[in-house]
Design a protein around this motif. Structure first.
Motif, mmCIF file in Angstrom:
data_model
loop_
_atom_site.group_PDB
_atom_site.id
_atom_site.type_symbol
_atom_site.label_atom_id
_atom_site.label_comp_id
_atom_site.label_asym_id
_atom_site.label_seq_id
_atom_site.Cartn_x
_atom_site.Cartn_y
_atom_site.Cartn_z
ATOM 1 N N SER A 2 -8.535 -16.747 -36.219
ATOM 2 C CA SER A 2 -7.703 -16.333 -35.118
ATOM 3 C C SER A 2 -6.366 -15.722 -35.607
ATOM 4 N N LEU A 3 -5.689 -14.970 -35.028
ATOM 5 C CA LEU A 3 -4.371 -14.316 -35.300
ATOM 6 C C LEU A 3 -3.343 -14.640 -34.093
ATOM 7 N N ARG A 4 -2.393 -14.777 -34.442
ATOM 8 C CA ARG A 4 -1.057 -14.806 -33.450
ATOM 9 C C ARG A 4 -0.118 -13.764 -33.813
ATOM 10 N N LEU A 5 0.434 -13.486 -32.654
ATOM 11 C CA LEU A 5 1.074 -12.026 -32.855
ATOM 12 C C LEU A 5 2.713 -12.647 -32.198
ATOM 13 N N SER A 6 3.473 -12.587 -33.025
ATOM 14 C CA SER A 6 5.062 -12.922 -32.757
ATOM 15 C C SER A 6 6.120 -11.456 -32.828
ATOM 16 N N THR A 7 7.267 -11.944 -32.503
ATOM 17 C CA THR A 7 8.287 -10.957 -32.605
ATOM 18 C C THR A 7 9.554 -11.563 -33.073
ATOM 19 N N VAL A 8 10.468 -10.859 -33.717
ATOM 20 C CA VAL A 8 11.717 -11.118 -34.097
ATOM 21 C C VAL A 8 13.083 -10.191 -33.490
ATOM 22 N N ILE A 9 13.746 -10.884 -32.887
ATOM 23 C CA ILE A 9 14.789 -10.099 -32.136
ATOM 24 C C ILE A 9 16.225 -10.286 -32.800
ATOM 25 N N LEU A 10 16.328 -9.113 -33.308
ATOM 26 C CA LEU A 10 17.916 -9.477 -34.095
ATOM 27 C C LEU A 10 18.869 -9.607 -32.826
ATOM 28 N N PRO A 11 20.178 -10.459 -33.469
ATOM 29 C CA PRO A 11 20.978 -10.971 -32.660
ATOM 30 C C PRO A 11 22.360 -9.759 -32.628
ATOM 31 N N HIS A 12 22.039 -8.647 -32.007
ATOM 32 C CA HIS A 12 22.703 -7.640 -32.101
ATOM 33 C C HIS A 12 23.466 -7.237 -30.957
ATOM 34 N N PRO A 49 28.217 -5.146 -33.689
ATOM 35 C CA PRO A 49 27.925 -6.573 -33.266
ATOM 36 C C PRO A 49 26.839 -7.253 -33.631
ATOM 37 N N TRP A 50 26.999 -8.632 -34.105
ATOM 38 C CA TRP A 50 25.949 -9.477 -34.748
ATOM 39 C C TRP A 50 26.452 -10.789 -34.336
#
Length: 300
Positions: A2-12, A49-50
C-alpha cells in the motif's frame, strides 16, 4: 504494497490570508499527512514571509481533525533537544496524537548561521545529530532526564506527561549516508529521503530510481546490523528534488506512473509540495487536486 500520499505546506502565507485554507483543504482532499518545513528561512523564500513551524502546526492541529501533521524536517541547526521535546509533547497533546517528527542533520543554508555561529563541518553536523537524536528519544520517553554530552546537556529536565502516542511520537529520520541510515534504523519509525542530490542537475529519472533503491538497501543493511526488520520502517520520498523535478505533476497519468515505480522500489509514502505559483513548486492546482483525490485509486 500500500502507498500513502501526503503533502508539505510551506509556511509562507499569513494564517488568515490563505494559510489556514491550505491545511483544511489538505484534509478535505484526503491526504494522509500534511507537513511543513522547519526552517528560519529557506532558499528563494528568504526575503519574503516565512512563519515558524511549531506555531503553524499548532494552528493546523486546531483546524483539522484526522490528518497527521508534522515537520519535514527539523534539524539541530537552531534547536535544542530539551525545548524541542517540550514543544513536541504539547503539539502531540493539542493534535490528539497526530504528530510525526521529521528530523535530519541539517545543512549549510541560512539556518546554519542565523544564530551567529560558524557553519558546522559535515563531521560536526553528523556528530551533533547523533547526540541530539539520542537525547530527544530519552526526553520523549522518560519523565526526568539528566545528561551531559559533547554538544548538549539536560539537568533534571521534566517532560511530564509525555506524548499522547506511546512510547513517544514517531520519528521520520531523513538520511542518505551511512551514519544517518544507522540512526534511522535505530530510532526511526520512518525513513525520509529526497533522492541523490548529485543527480539533481544532470541525472536521469532511471538513475535516480536506482540510487533510491540503493539507499533503501543500505537502510535494510543498517537494520540488519541491529536485528531490526527494515519492513517496520515506513519509507518516505519527499518529491521535487529528483532529476524529473515537477514532471510527475504535469498530469494525473504522469504522477501515477511515477508513484507506481517508486512504490515498486519499496516506498510507502510519497509527499508532494502544495502548489506555490511562481516558485519551484508551481504545480497546476487542478492537476494537484486530481492527484490527491484519484491517484491512489488508479494505483490499485
Amino acid at each position: 504494497m500500500s502507498l500513502r500520499l501526503s503533502t508539505v505546506i510551506l509556511p509562507h502565507r499569513r494564517w488568515h490570508e490563505g494559510g489556514r485554507v491550505a491545511w483544511t483543504r489538505a484534509e478535505q482532499l484526503g491526504f494522509h499527512a500534511a507537513y511543513t518545513y522547519d526552517h528560519l528561512s529557506w532558499r528563494s523564500f528568504r526575503d519574503g514571509p516565512w512563519f515558524g513551524a511549531v506555531p503553524t502546526l499548532t494552528a493546523a492541529a486546531a483546524a483539522t481533525e484526522r490528518m497527521r501533521l508534522g515537520t519535514l524536517v527539523t534539524s539541530p541547526n537552531f534547536r535544542h533537544p530539551v525545548t524541542l521535546a517540550k514543544e513536541l509533547i504539547s503539539l502531540d497533546d493539542i493534535s490528539g496524537g497526530r504528530i510525526t517528527l521529521g528530523i535530519g542533520a541539517g545543512g549549510t543554508g541560512f539556518d546554519a548561521t542565523a544564530l551567529g555561529q560558524e557553519p558546522w563541518t559535515p563531521r560536526e553536523r553528523a556528530d551533533r545529530f547523533a547526540e541530539f537524536l539520542a537525547l530527544l528519544d530519552r526526553l520523549l520517553t522518560e519523565d526526568t532526564v539528566s545528561y551531559e554530552g559533547d554538544f548538549y546537556a539536560a539537568h533534571e529536565a521534566r517532560t511530564i506527561p509525555g506524548c499522547v502516542q506511546r512510547p513517544r511520537l514517531p520519528f521520520a529520520v531523513a538520511a542518505t549516508g551511512p551514519r544517518g541510515l544507522r540512526l534511522a534504523a535505530r530510532y526511526g519509525q520512518a525513513w525520509v529521503t529526497t533522492g541523490d542530490p548529485k543527480l539533481f542537475e544532470n541525472g536521469t529519472p532511471d538513475q535516480s530510481l536506482r540510487a533510491l533503491r540503493t539507499q533503501a538497501e543500505r537502510l535494510a543493511d543498517a537494520c540488519a546490523e541491529i536485528g531490526r526488520d527494515a519492513g517496520e520502517l515506513d519509507k518516505v520520498l519527499l518529491t521535487g528534488f529528483t532529476p524529473d523535478r515537477n514532471e510527475p505533476f504535469r498530469s494525473l497519468d504522469a504522477f501515477v506512473d511515477f508513484a507506481g515505480r517508486h512504490r515498486e522500489a519499496g516506498f510507502t509514502e510519497i509527499v508532494v509540495h502544495w502548489p506555490i505559483p511562481g516558485s519551484d513548486f508551481a504545480i497546476d492546482e487542478k492537476v494537484f487536486e486530481r492527484i490527491a483525490m484519484e491517484a491512489l485509486a488508479q494505483l490499485g
